[in-house]
Design a protein around this motif. Structure first.
Motif: not given
Ligand code: AQP
Length: 355
Positions: A89-105
Motif C-alpha cells: 500500500q506504500h507504493a499504491e499511495l505513492a502512485w496516487i501522490f505522484n498524480c497529486v504532487a507537481r513536477i515543479g515541487w
C-alpha cells in the motif's frame, strides 16, 4: 494538534552502515518517543533502490538496520517494526501522490538536486519521486508526528503540501463520505482525510556534520570512513576518529555564541550534547576555555560508553536472522492491516473500484 489519533512514523534506508548522525538525529528520538506514543518504524528498502538498484546485500542491510532499531531499545511488540516493501500500500499511495504532487515541487528538492548532480536528465524517475513515496509512507498510516534529522525538513514540508492538496482536491468527496477529520493548521481549523504532519526535529544533534569537514553532513555515502562514526565501530576506532576529527586551534568558548563560524567545534559540542542528553550551553559551561586536546578524549569516552552497548547488541541480534525476520514479518502484517484500512477509504474517495 488535531482530531487525528496521535501516531509517530519514521523510516531509515538500508543504504550502508548507520552512523552517529542517523542515531542522534533519528533513532535516539524514535526510542524516546515510544514511551508515550503509538509508533511505526520502517526500514525503507524501496527508497534505497533510488540510490542503488542492483544490490548484493540489500537483505543483509535491511536486517542490520532492523537490528540497530532493536539494539537501540525499540520494542517491536508494543510498536511496529517492518520493512517497507512488505506493505504494498506504500507504493499504491505513492502512485496516487505522484498524480497529486507537481513536477515543479519535486524539482525544487535540494536532496534531489544534490543526488542527481549535474546530469539531472539521467537521474532515475524514482529519485525524483522519492518525496512522494516518503509522503505515502507517512500518510498511509495517517501519522501525525515524524521524527527525523534536519536534512529531511524539506521533504516533510512537501508531505504537508501533498496532504493539503489531496484534502482540497477531494474536499467534496471527503465531506460526502463523512471521512474527514477536523484539524488545526496554524490559526485555521480545516477538515481533511490526511493529517498535516508535524516534523519532530530539533535538539543539539539534529544535523551532525562530517568529522572531516564541518560544512558537510555526516553521511553513509561519504567515501571517507574517517568522516563518520559508524554504529558498528569498536572503541579504538571511535577514539581514533574523534582524535583525528578536524578542529581549529582555539580553545572552546564559554558561550554558544562563540561557536559561530567554528563549524567543526560546534559539531563536536553538538555530538557531546546529543550523547549526554544535555544542551550545548551546558557542555560549554563545563568545557569552555579548555583545549580540544582535553575535550576530544572526554568526547571519545562518552561516545564509547553510549555506543559500545548498542554495537554489542546489534552484533548479537544481527546474527539471529530467524528472529529479525520474524519481527519484520509480524510488523509487516500489523502495518499492512492499518495501511489497507486507509487505502480502502482512499480508493473510495477517488472512485477506484475494489469491491
Ligand atoms: N548527519 C545527520 N545528522 C542528523 N540526522 C541525520 N540523518 C541522516 N544523516 C544525519 C537522519 O537519519 C535518518 C535516516 O536517514 P536515511 O538513511 O533515511 O537517509 P539519509 O539522510 O540519506 O542518510 P545518509 O546517511 O546521509 O545517507 P546518504 O549518504 O545516502 O545520503 C533521517 O531521519 C535523517 O534525517
Amino acid at each position: 494538534m488535531s482530531g487525528f489519533q496521535e501516531l509517530v512514523f519514521s523510516g531509515v534506508q538500508p543504504t550502508g552502515n548507520l552512523h552517529l548522525g542517523n542515531y542522534l538525529g533519528a533513532i535516539k528520538k524514535f526510542v524516546a518517543l515510544q514511551d508515550s506514543n503509538d509508533c511505526i518504524y520502517c526500514v525503507v528498502d524501496l527508497h534505497s533502490l533510488t540510490a542503488q538498484l542492483v544490490h548484493d546485500d540489500l537483505a543483509a542491510q535491511t536486517r542490520s538496520i532492523t537490528a540497530a532499531f532493536l539494539a537501540s531499545g525499540i520494542d517491536p511488540r508494543k510498536h511496529i517494526v517492518f520493512n517497507q516493501s512488505r506493505v504494498m500500500q506504500h507504493a499504491e499511495l505513492a502512485w496516487i501522490f505522484n498524480c497529486v504532487a507537481r513536477i515543479g515541487w519535486m524539482n525544487r528538492m535540494t536532496q534531489f538536486k544534490d543526488k542527481a548532480g549535474k546530469d539531472r536528465e539521467n537521474a532515475s524517475l524514482g529519485l525524483l519521486a522519492y518525496p512522494s513515496l516518503m509522503a505515502a509512507d507517512i500518510l498511509v498510516y495517517r501519522a501525525t508526528h515524524v521524527p527525523v534529522g534536519e536534512d529531511q525538513k524539506q521533504h516533510l514540508e512537501l508531505t504537508r503540501d501533498i496532504a493539503q492538496k489531496f484534502n482540497n482536491d477531494f474536499s467534496d468527496r471527503i465531506a460526502s463520505l463523512g471521512v474527514g477529520v477536523e484539524m488545526k493548521v496554524g490559526d485555521e481549523t480545516v477538515n481533511g482525510f490526511f493529517p498535516i504532519t508535524e516534523p519532530v526535529i530539533g535538539g543539539p544533534a539534529a544535523r551532525i556534520m562530517s568529522l572531516r569537514d564541518g560544512s558537510k553532513k555526516m553521511s553513509k555515502s561519504d567515501p571517507s570512513d574517517l568522516s563518520r562514526i559508524n554504529l558498528t565501530d569498536d572503541a579504538d576506532t571511535i577514539s581514533k576518529k574523534i582524535k583525528k576529527a578536524k578542529t581549529d586551534p582555539d580553545a572552546l568558548p564559554g558561550e554558544v555564541d562563540g561557536l559561530k563560524d567554528r563549524p567543526e567545534a560546534e559539531n563536536l559540542v553538538g555530538i557531546y550534547a546529543g550523547l549526554a542528553d544535555t544542551t550545548k550551553e551546558k557542555v560549554l559551561a563545563e568545557y569552555g576555555g579548555r583545549q580540544f586536546s582535553e575535550f576530544k578524549p572526554a568526547l571519545a569516552d562518552l561516545a564509547v560508553e553510549k555506543l559500545a552497548p548498542i554495537a554489542g547488541e546489534m552484533r548479537r541480534i544481527s546474527a539471529d536472522h530467524a528472529y529479525v525476520d520474524s519481527v519484520l514479518r509480524d510488523g509487516g502484517e500489523r502495518a499492512g492491516a492499518r495501511a489497507e484500512a486507509t487505502m480502502k477509504t482512499v480508493r473510495e474517495i477517488i472512485g477506484l473500484l475494489d469491491n
